[in-house]
Design a protein around this motif. Structure first.
Motif, PDB file in Angstrom:
ATOM      1  N   THR A  35      40.145  38.436  -3.305  1.00 28.74           N
ATOM      2  CA  THR A  35      41.579  38.759  -3.212  1.00 28.74           C
ATOM      3  C   THR A  35      41.806  40.249  -3.440  1.00 28.74           C
ATOM      4  O   THR A  35      42.582  40.889  -2.714  1.00 28.74           O
ATOM      5  N   GLY A  36      41.112  40.828  -4.433  1.00 30.66           N
ATOM      6  CA  GLY A  36      41.234  42.271  -4.701  1.00 30.66           C
ATOM      7  C   GLY A  36      40.800  43.088  -3.495  1.00 30.66           C
ATOM      8  O   GLY A  36      41.466  44.069  -3.112  1.00 30.66           O
ATOM      9  N   SER A  79      28.484  39.695   0.967  1.00 28.29           N
ATOM     10  CA  SER A  79      28.024  40.407  -0.225  1.00 28.29           C
ATOM     11  C   SER A  79      28.838  39.987  -1.463  1.00 28.29           C
ATOM     12  O   SER A  79      28.288  39.736  -2.526  1.00 28.29           O
ATOM     13  N   LEU A  80      30.171  39.868  -1.311  1.00 29.18           N
ATOM     14  CA  LEU A  80      31.039  39.520  -2.440  1.00 29.18           C
ATOM     15  C   LEU A  80      30.827  38.086  -2.918  1.00 29.18           C
ATOM     16  O   LEU A  80      31.038  37.771  -4.082  1.00 29.18           O
ATOM     17  N   THR A  81      30.433  37.179  -1.985  1.00 28.82           N
ATOM     18  CA  THR A  81      30.350  35.752  -2.331  1.00 28.82           C
ATOM     19  C   THR A  81      28.913  35.241  -2.326  1.00 28.82           C
ATOM     20  O   THR A  81      28.694  34.029  -2.245  1.00 28.82           O
ATOM     21  N   GLY A 119      30.752  32.598   1.313  1.00 35.73           N
ATOM     22  CA  GLY A 119      32.108  32.659   1.878  1.00 35.73           C
ATOM     23  C   GLY A 119      32.081  32.684   3.403  1.00 35.73           C
ATOM     24  O   GLY A 119      31.154  33.211   4.008  1.00 35.73           O
ATOM     25  N   ASN A 120      33.106  32.107   4.016  1.00 38.54           N
ATOM     26  CA  ASN A 120      33.264  32.132   5.473  1.00 38.54           C
ATOM     27  C   ASN A 120      34.649  32.642   5.820  1.00 38.54           C
ATOM     28  O   ASN A 120      35.591  32.447   5.054  1.00 38.54           O
ATOM     29  N   GLU A 143      34.808  30.691  -7.939  1.00 39.83           N
ATOM     30  CA  GLU A 143      34.446  31.797  -8.838  1.00 39.83           C
ATOM     31  C   GLU A 143      34.568  33.183  -8.200  1.00 39.83           C
ATOM     32  O   GLU A 143      34.567  34.190  -8.893  1.00 39.83           O
ATOM     33  N   TYR A 144      34.671  33.247  -6.863  1.00 38.96           N
ATOM     34  CA  TYR A 144      34.757  34.564  -6.205  1.00 38.96           C
ATOM     35  C   TYR A 144      36.191  34.937  -5.808  1.00 38.96           C
ATOM     36  O   TYR A 144      36.415  35.972  -5.182  1.00 38.96           O
ATOM     37  N   LEU A 145      37.143  34.070  -6.144  1.00 37.15           N
ATOM     38  CA  LEU A 145      38.522  34.258  -5.664  1.00 37.15           C
ATOM     39  C   LEU A 145      39.092  35.619  -6.056  1.00 37.15           C
ATOM     40  O   LEU A 145      39.669  36.324  -5.221  1.00 37.15           O
TER      41      LEU A 145
END
Length: 686
Positions: free
Chosen positions: A611-612, A651-653, A657-658, A605-607
Motif C-alpha cells: 500500500t505504501g 520483490s515486496l511480496t 503477490g499478483n 503480511e505484505y499489505l
C-alpha cells in the motif's frame, strides 16, 4: 473468453480432440497446443492472437457445425476479444474455480454485453486446491450482475472432484481416466448430494415453469410433470434473450466436463438464424437495409481480422452474414469503394488451412486476393451494397522509440511495421522527424515486447529500442475567441483567409471537432467552410504542450472575410491550423495521462508495504477486501508510475503477490508534476 490462465486454450484443445479434429491433445504448458501456434505463444504459455477453427459435433442424431475462436486473456491483446465478439453469435466464458471472477473477466463480460452476445459460463479447474463452484457462482451474480443459473453441480471438489450432476436430466456423470476422458457414463446421484441437488433442481424447475403459461399450469398440477425437453427449450429461449447465463463445471486439464459443455453450446447458444437480422446502411441511398442469415440473400460479410501469411500473402478473416460467395466472385469493399476478386477461400484451423470453393451465411472463413482491406471493412454484393457497423478499438496507451540496428534495414522495417499495423488495429506507428526514429504505440509493455520479437523472428529486422513511455493526450479547459488572418504574397496569385473563431472543450464523450458554423451573409463562402474544419482536425493531431494529440475540441466559426482572387480551400485550411496553434495556448491547455485500473492480490503480511509503494505511485486506493484468504487491493493509478511494477511487487511480496492492470480513463496530470513529465517525455527517444 476469460481472464488470463482460466484455461480457454486447454478447453479448446479438448474440444478438438473429442470432436475428432486432432488425434493427440496439445498442452499449453508443453508448448504444443494447436491453437497457440505462434512461437511466442508456445514459449510464454499464453495466447496472443485469436485462432479460429471449425468442428462438427453430433447430438440427438444430428451433426452440428461449430465455428470456434480461442481468444487471449491478457489485457494487452483485448483487441482480439473485441473483434471476435463482434462477429460471433455466442460465447463461453471460462472461470477458474479458484480465482473466480477476475478483472479481465469483467472486461470481456462488458465486451460481450456491448455486442449483446448470449453466453454460457464454464467453471474450470474444479480439481485445483481451493476450488469452490458455489463461490464462483455468487461472484458471477454479484460482480458481473448476471443471472447465473447452474444447470450442473460438481460431484466433489479439489482432488475429490470426479464428475457432475446434470440438474435437468437429474443424473450424475463420471469420466473414465482411460483414453483422455473420451468415455463417460451415467451414475446415480451420490447420497450426500441429494439435498443440494433437490434444492437447486427445484429452483430450476420453478424458474422454467414461470417462463411459459402452459408450463406453469402443468407445474401447479404436478411439480414433477415438466420434462427435460421442456426445461431445455425454456432455458434456451431465456439464454438467447440474454436474460440468464447457464453455468456448467469441469476440469479441462483432467478431461472432465468438456463433452457436456459442447452439448450445451448446441442446446443453448444461438445458430445464425436465431440472432437478429443484420442491419446496415445502403451507401447509395443512405437508408437502413436488412440482411437475413440466408444463402439466397445478397452477399454481405464483415472482415474482422487481417493476417500476413508467409505463403499465402494477405489473409482476410470474415464472417458471412447473408448470401453466398464462390471462388472467383467479385465483391465490393464498401469502405474503400473498390471491387476485389476472391482468388482463394479457406477454412482455418489455427494456422493450417483447407481450401473451400464456397461459403454461405453463418460461415467464418478467410480469403486471399485483397489489394486493400482493413479490420472492420464490409464486403458486399456489387449490385446490392450495404455498410455494416464497424468494430471500435481502444487507443494505444504506451509508446516506444525504435530504430534498425543496420542502416540497410530501414526500408525493411517500414514494410514490416506497415504489415503489423494492418493486422493489429491497436498498434500504431509514427515517425519522429526530430530524432529520425519510428515511435511504436500499443496497449502495454507485453504488447510492444511481442511486436519487437516478431520484427526479429518474422521479418528478420533487429532493432534498438528506447525506454517505454506513456502515450499522453492534450486538451483545453477554457474557451477563447481568436482572429487569424493568413496572407501570403509571392508574386502572381497570393493566399488569403480571415477567420474569427471560438475554441472550447467539447462535450464529454465527443471525439473529433464539434464544429459550429455561425457565419452570416456569405462573409466566408460556403465552399470554404469544410476547409476550416479540416484545418482544425489536422492541427489537433499535434498539441501545443508536447505535441500529443487532442481527442476533441469545440470550434465556433463566428465570422471572417475572403479575397475574391487569393482565397481558396488551402488558404482557409492553413488559416485554421494557425488559429489553433495561436489560440489553444491561451485556453488553459492541460496534459492528460492514461489512468489504469489495478488489482493486486497478496498475503496479509505484505499489505502495509505494498500500500505504501502504491501511494508513492500516486495511486488512489478504492477498496481493500479479502478473497480466498488473500488481501485484494483495487485502485486507480497513472500508467506513468507503473513501469517495472511486476518486478517490484515480486520483490515486496517474496514472489507471492499478483497484479492485473487494465486501462480505465484519461485524466489531467497534476500541475506540480507536469514539468517532470514534460522533461521525461522529451527524453523518450534513444
Amino acid at each position: 473468453m476469460a481472464h488470463i490462465d482460466a484455461g480457454k486454450t486447454t478447453v479448446t484443445e479438448r474440444i478438438l480432440y473429442y470432436a475428432g479434429i486432432s488425434h493427440k491433445i496439445g498442452e499449453v504448458h508443453h508448448g504444443n497446443a494447436t491453437m497457440d501456434w505462434m512461437v511466442q505463444e508456445q514459449e510464454r504459455g499464453i495466447t496472443i492472437t485469436s485462432a479460429a477453427t471449425t468442428v462438427f459435433w453430433g447430438l440427438n442424431n444430428d451433426e452440428y457445425r461449430i465455428n470456434i475462436i480461442d481468444t487471449p486473456g491478457h489485457v494487452d491483446f483485448t483487441v482480439e476479444v473485441e473483434r471476435s465478439l463482434r462477429v460471433l453469435d455466442g460465447a463461453v466464458a471460462v472461470f477458474c474455480a479458484v480465482g473466480g471472477v477476475e478483472p479481465q473477466s469483467e472486461t470481456v463480460w462488458r465486451q460481450a454485453d456491448k455486442y449483446k452476445v448470449p453466453r454460457l459460463a464454464f467453471v474450470n479447474k474444479m480439481d485445483r486446491t481451493g476450488a469452490d463452484f458455489y463461490k464462483v457462482l455468487d461472484e458471477i451474480k454479484d460482480r458481473l450482475g448476471a443471472t447465473a443459473i447452474p444447470i450442473q453441480l460438481p460431484i466433489g471438489e479439489e482432488e475429490d472432484f470426479n464428475g457432475v450432476v446434470d440438474l435437468i436430466k437429474n443424473v450424475g456423470y463420471e469420466w473414465e481416466e482411460t483414453d483422455m476422458g473420451k468415455v463417460y457414463h451415467e451414475i446415480p446421484i451420490p447420497e450426500d448430494m441429494l439435498d443440494i441437488v433437490d434444492e437447486y433442481r427445484t429452483a430450476l424447475v420453478e424458474g422454467t415453469a414461470e417462463e411459459d403459461e402452459e408450463l406453469f399450469e402443468k407445474f401447479m398440477e404436478d411439480h414433477n410433470s415438466i420434462t427435460a425437453e421442456e426445461m431445455m427449450s425454456q432455458i434456451r429461449k431465456a439464454t438467447l434473450e440474454n436474460r440468464i447465463v447457464p453455468v456448467l463445471c469441469g476440469t479441462a486439464l483432467q478431461n472432465k466436463g468438456v463433452q457436456l459443455l459442447l452439448d450445451a453450446v448446441v442446446e443453448y447458444l444461438p445458430s445464425p438464424v436465431d440472432v437478429d437480422d443484420m442491419k446496415g446502411i445502403n451507401p447509395y441511398t443512405e437508408k437502413e437495409e436488412v440482411r437475413k442469415a440466408d444463402a439466397k440473400e445478397p452477399f454481405s460479410a464483415l472482415a474482422f481480422k487481417i493476417a500476413n501469411d508467409p505463403y499465402a500473402g494477405k489473409l482476410a478473416f470474415f464472417r458471412v452474414y447473408s448470401g453466398a460467395l464462390n471462388v472467383g466472385d467479385t465483391v465490393l469493399n464498401v469502405n474503400t469503394g473498390k471491387k476485389e476478386r476472391i482468388m482463394k477461400l479457406m477454412q482455418m484451423h489455427a494456422n493450417k488451412r483447407k481450401a473451400l470453393t464456397r461459403v454461405e451465411a453463418g460461415d467464418i472463413a478467410a480469403a486471399v486476393g485483397f489489394k486493400k482491406i482493413r479490420t472492420g471493412d464490409t464486403l458486399a454484393d456489387v449490385k446490392s451494397p450495404i455498410l455494416l457497423e464497424s468494430i471500435s478499438f481502444p487507443e494505444p496507451v504506451i509508446r516506444l522509440a525504435i530504430e534498425p540496428k543496420k542502416k540497410d534495414d530501414i526500408d525493411k522495417l517500414g514494410v514490416a511495421l506497415q504489415k503489423l499495423m494492418e493486422e493489429d488495429p491497436t498498434f500504431s506507428v509514427t515517425y519522429d522527424e526530430a530524432t529520425g526514429q519510428n515511435v511504436i504505440s500499443g496497449m502495454g509493455e507485453l504488447h510492444l515486447d511481442i511486436i519487437v520479437d516478431r520484427l526479429h523472428r518474422e521479418f528478420n529486422v533487429e532493432v534498438n529500442k528506447g525506454q517505454p513511455s506513456v502515450a499522453y493526450k492534450e486538451a483545453i479547459t477554457g474557451s477563447v475567441q481568436h482572429r487569424e488572418v493568413y496572407k501570403k504574397q509571392t508574386g502572381g496569385r497570393g493566399k488569403y483567409a480571415d477567420i474569427i473563431v471560438e475554441i472550447s472543450p467539447a462535450a464529454e464523450g465527443f471525439e473529433g471537432v464539434d464544429f459550429v458554423d455561425e457565419v452570416k451573409g456569405g462573409n466566408i463562402p460556403r465552399e470554404f467552410i469544410p476547409a476550416v474544419k479540416k484545418g482544425f482536425e489536422n492541427a489537433m493531431k499535434n498539441g501545443v504542450i508536447l505535441g500529443f494529440p487532442f481527442e476533441s475540441l469545440k470550434v465556433r466559426l463566428i465570422d471572417g472575410s475572403f479575397h475574391p482572387v487569393d482565397s481558396d480551400n488551402l488558404s482557409f485550411e492553413s488559416c485554421a491550423a494557425m488559429a489553433f496553434r495561436h489560440a489553444a495556448p491561451k485556453a488553459k491547455p492541460v496534459l492528460l495521462e492514461p489512468i489504469m485500473a489495478l488489482e493486486v492480490i497478496l498475503p496479509d503480511e505484505y499489505l502495509g508495504e505494498v500500500t505504501g509503494d502504491l501511494n508513492r505511485r500516486r495511486a488512489i486506493i478504492e477498496n481493500v477486501s479479502v478473497k480466498n484468504g488473500m488481501q485484494v487491493i483495487s485502485c486507480k493509478v497513472p500508467l506513468a508510475e507503473m513501469f517495472g511494477y511486476v518486478t517490484r511487487l515480486r520483490s515486496l511480496t517474496s514472489g507471492r503477490g499478483n497484479s492485473s492492470l487494465e486501462f480505465s480513463h484519461y485524466a489531467p496530470v497534476p500541475e506540480d508534476i507536469k514539468e517532470d513529465i514534460i522533461k521525461k517525455v522529451k527524453g523518450y527517444s534513444l
